[in-house]
Design an enzyme around this catalytic site. Structure first.
Site: not given
Lengths: 595, 230
Positions: A523-524
């Site tokens: 989850h960037w």
């Protein structure tokens, strides 16, 4: 900037969509409903439940996880990393800390199905903290900012996303009235979840009992793994999840995990004004002479030919950071410079600050960790967002915590107690004892954004097409590590209440650096941040480029700050919000929607 | 609840496991020639990628990483070494799953693999390097060391304190340990985890993949033996 010349020019279309994961599929559905002729371009292969998730071949940890069957082909393109603005970046050569997707469905085909909204105050994070704790509370160099949209504005879209995804869960309140034992910290809801919550596997039940015993507020978290048969508003069908345990990293063989392929694509197949082209890697959004209007995109097709696709509207729906890459390659928006603190594209990159607590029990506990579903589990929000007083603590942000039995497989998934050697008889004895007798849970912390954490184009390394790779300049900061250590400490009480034989904690210490070797989270966020101020954002509150008004960016790239939750629910709600603005405002009168 | 019995396949496995017992005992001991040891009812595996010396060294290393003992199968009984040999003919071993464009520059370990060799080249170089280093230390090839001496060499590899030539010792150790665990625990369709012995040891049901009836049976041992996708 890309200088690839097109060999072929296609017939113009109304809208072209770059990247066919969740947000691209949603935009394709919305724009075809609006009557536009839509072409979606996906860099990876065509994929669907059959054959990519076919039983029993898909139940193969070596092929799907160890050999990254559905993940990005790193030989074609990757990213480079350095810890500071003076460092030399090196490539992320093997998949480790995060598992980017490629192919039709994107990471939405092999995600887990953890389904969240957002805590309402996180959308106004800077103004909220300044109001409650004073302007000086936010440390120097922390560049968190408001999204520019409110929870109330997004609520109908959160609700619709859950109906499209067939999300299983239990609300706490609907329209202000308590309806069940859901998350007491959750924002207002206009309706309950689409389906009842999933069954709770044993490890999550042990977590729930222990969390209750120490006075926290655990709840069965929402999951886009269907708890029963379901037909969504698009007429797409799902079957009940059977907890097969091959979820994250795999395509669901059972039509139980929501994906663009299962929940949207069948509806798009029925319409004549939509075309999906796989194996088409967009290298650039093309601009006219004024640089204020896009004329379409150029992509490389499966034969290696450069193709120009003219379009009146361009939707950038590549995965997270890849939208920033596309904007940088296309010359849309001013690239961010951390030294002068000017420019916007690539600014405000966030990851997530993870810690893990593993508890080991006596033999014959039989936690049966092979039983699992990617989104199932029990969570608590007592230490998330601003659900607790940060005043005396001196840090910004928080962390949800959850026991998420997603299905542990033996090559990558057997935890062993502290002090276990990595090989030899003692290792074997430990894995033999631990596999059926472990409970593991995570603190899935938010990562704030900072002046010197950003992405730009790498000066050295290139992709298969000769284009510069995206370069991350990123490291952990004291604020976030302090937060993680605080929450982990609070969650140790839960571990102790389970009364295990031993506890193993994996948490960062101040001074620890970003480590890309072991999986953390995919989850960037950020890179094309949304916002109310064009000096600090790439797209406006409707996700429209400030500079090129017929280009919109969707996905977690628009988050101006990291959140602790998994981002899919928020990314998709924002996509519907943007689509509504395009349909109701932009198409009638194409212009900048915010002056 | 489903009826549990010993399936024909399981009976076959039990027979084979008994037949393999002397091999386990032999492999656990010291001395050369381990690589040649095979169970009576199976023809010797012929490596397709490694030459005889490399194969003997690889086999002896893998045998110590997951030794045969009373707890469960060793790496050799599960065929982890054969799995590694078979993997060498897949795109993975050619580096086709990795970003292998240069320049390769030394970096801190947090940034992961930064070495220019793909597994095929890496194994060949490192196995020769281990033998050369051990010869230099003790005047013998690796396979002639006893178990304790072998473990000492592996510990040196793990710590990065043995010079094995071009390949950094830690890089080789990590590659070998990862592939050994893969061969130990993978689906048998890939040539390792023979008879699903390692899955049986830990209690993993393999590709059963349907637990609707077991998800709420808290603390009860799952009754069915594992199945493979093969």
């Amino acid at each position: 900037m890309s200088d690839i010349k097109a060999d072929v020019k296609m017939k113009p279309v109304d809208a072209v969509i770059v990247g066919f994961g969740w947000t691209g599929a949603i935009m394709a559905k919305e724009m075809t409903e609006a009557g536009l002729n839509v072409v979606a371009l996906e860099r990876g292969e065509y994929r669907d439940t059959y054959p990519d998730g076919a039983y029993p071949k898909t139940l193969d940890e070596l092929t799907y996880i160890q050999r990254s069957k559905l993940f990005q082909d790193m030989s074609k393109s990757t990213f480079t990393f350095r810890h500071s603005i003076t460092g030399v970046a090196v490539p992320y050569r093997q998949i480790g800390a995060f598992k980017p997707g490629t192919g039709v469905g994107g990471a939405g085909l092999h995600w887990s199905g953890m389904h969240w909204r957002v805590l309402p105050e996180e959308l106004q994070i800077r103004s909220h903290y300044e109001r409650r704790y004073g302007k000086k509370f936010i440390p120097e160099g922390m560049t968190i900012q408001d999204f520019g949209v409110t929870y109330a504005e997004l609520e109908p879209h959160f609700d619709f996303v859950e109906k499209v995804f067939g999300t299983s869960g239990q609300a706490y309140k609907v329209n202000g009235i308590v309806v069940g034992d859901g998350n007491v910290f959750e924002g207002d809801r206009s309706d309950n979840y689409a389906l009842a919550p999933q069954k709770v596997p044993y490890t999550a039940e042990l977590f729930r009992r222990a969390a209750k015993a120490v006075g926290y507020h655990p709840f069965v978290n929402a999951s886009s793994n269907a708890s029963g048969p379901y037909t969504n508003p698009y007429g797409c069908q799902m079957g009940p999840c059977n907890f097969c345990g091959f979820c994250s990293g795999y395509a669901c063989y059972n039509y139980s995990k929501a994906s663009p392929n299962v929940n949207i694509m069948p509806a798009l197949r029925m319409v004549a004004n939509f075309e999906l082209r796989a194996n088409c890697n967009v290298v650039r959004i093309n601009l006219d002479g004024s640089k204020k209007r896009a004329t379409g995109v150029t992509y490389i097709n499966a034969d290696g030919k450069a193709v120009e696709q003219p379009a009146d509207l361009v939707i950038a729906s590549a995965f997270a950071y890849n939208n920033a890459h596309l904007f940088l390659l296309s010359g849309i928006g001013k690239p961010y410079d951390p030294v002068s603190n000017e420019g916007v594209v690539g600014r405000n990159i966030a990851y997530q600050m993870m810690s893990t607590i593993q508890t080991f029990f006596k033999e014959d506990t039989n936690t049966n960790p092979f039983i699992g579903a990617g989104g199932t589990g029990v969570a608590l929000d007592d230490w998330n967002g601003d659900n607790f007083d940060h005043g005396p603590l001196g840090f910004v942000g928080g962390s949800p915590a959850w026991c998420n039995p997603a299905g542990s497989k033996p090559i990558s998934g057997i935890a062993t107690p502290d002090g276990t050697p990595a090989w030899g008889s003692a290792w074997k004895k430990a894995v033999k004892k631990s596999y059926l007798n472990t409970v593991s849970f995570d603190c899935h912390g938010a990562n704030m954004t900072y002046r010197d954490c950003y992405v730009d184009l790498d000066p050295t390394y290139t992709d298969k097409y000769g284009q510069q790779l995206l370069r991350f300049t990123f490291d952990w900061k004291e604020n976030d590590i302090k937060m993680s250590r605080f929450v982990t400490d609070k969650m140790m009480k839960v571990a102790e209440a389970m009364n295990p034989e031993s506890i193993k904690v994996s948490v960062k210490s101040v001074g620890d650096h970003l480590d890309l070797r072991n999986y953390q989270t995919t989850h960037w966020a950020g890179g094309t941040a949304m916002g109310a101020d064009r000096k600090t954002s790439v797209v406006n509150r409707y996700l429209q480029s400030w500079d090129v008004h017929n280009v919109f960016a969707v996905g977690s790239s628009v988050f101006p700050v990291g959140i602790g939750y998994n981002p899919t629910g928020l990314a998709c709600a924002l996509t519907y919000w943007s689509a509504k603005a395009i349909r109701e405002q932009y198409l009638k009168d194409p212009r900048p929607l915010v002056a | 609840m489903k009826i549990i019995g010993i399936s024909p396949h399981r009976r076959h496995f039990l027979r084979k496991a008994v037949g393999a017992a002397p091999v386990v005992a032999l492999l656990a001991g010291a001395g050369g020639g381990l690589a040649m040891a095979v169970s009576k009812d199976q023809p010797a595996y012929k490596p397709r990628f490694f030459d005889a010396t490399e194969w003997a060294t690889l086999t002896a290393l893998v045998d110590r990483l997951i030794p045969a003992d009373g707890e469960g199968p060793g790496a050799l009984e599960s065929g982890a070494h054969e799995f590694i040999d078979a993997q060498m003919n897949t795109p993975y071993a050619y580096g086709a799953l990795w970003y292998m464009q240069g320049p390769f520059v030394p970096s801190i370990e947090q940034f992961g693999y930064q070495f220019h060799m793909a597994p095929r080249e890496l194994y060949k170089s490192a196995l020769a390097g281990v033998n050369a280093a051990v010869n230099k230390q003790s005047g013998k090839p690796f396979v002639q060391l006893n178990a304790a001496e072998r473990d000492a060499v592996i510990t040196q590899l793990q710590k990065g304190s043995l010079d094995i030539g071009e390949v950094p010792a830690k890089v080789f150790f990590n590659q070998l340990l990862q592939n050994t665990r893969e061969g130990y625990f993978c689906d048998p369709v890939h040539g390792g985890n023979k008879d699903m012995l390692a899955w049986k040891m830990v209690g993993f049901p393999g590709a059963r993949a349907d637990y609707m009836d077991w998800v709420e049976q808290y603390g009860k041992k799952y009754p069915l033996p594992p199945v493979s996708i093969a």
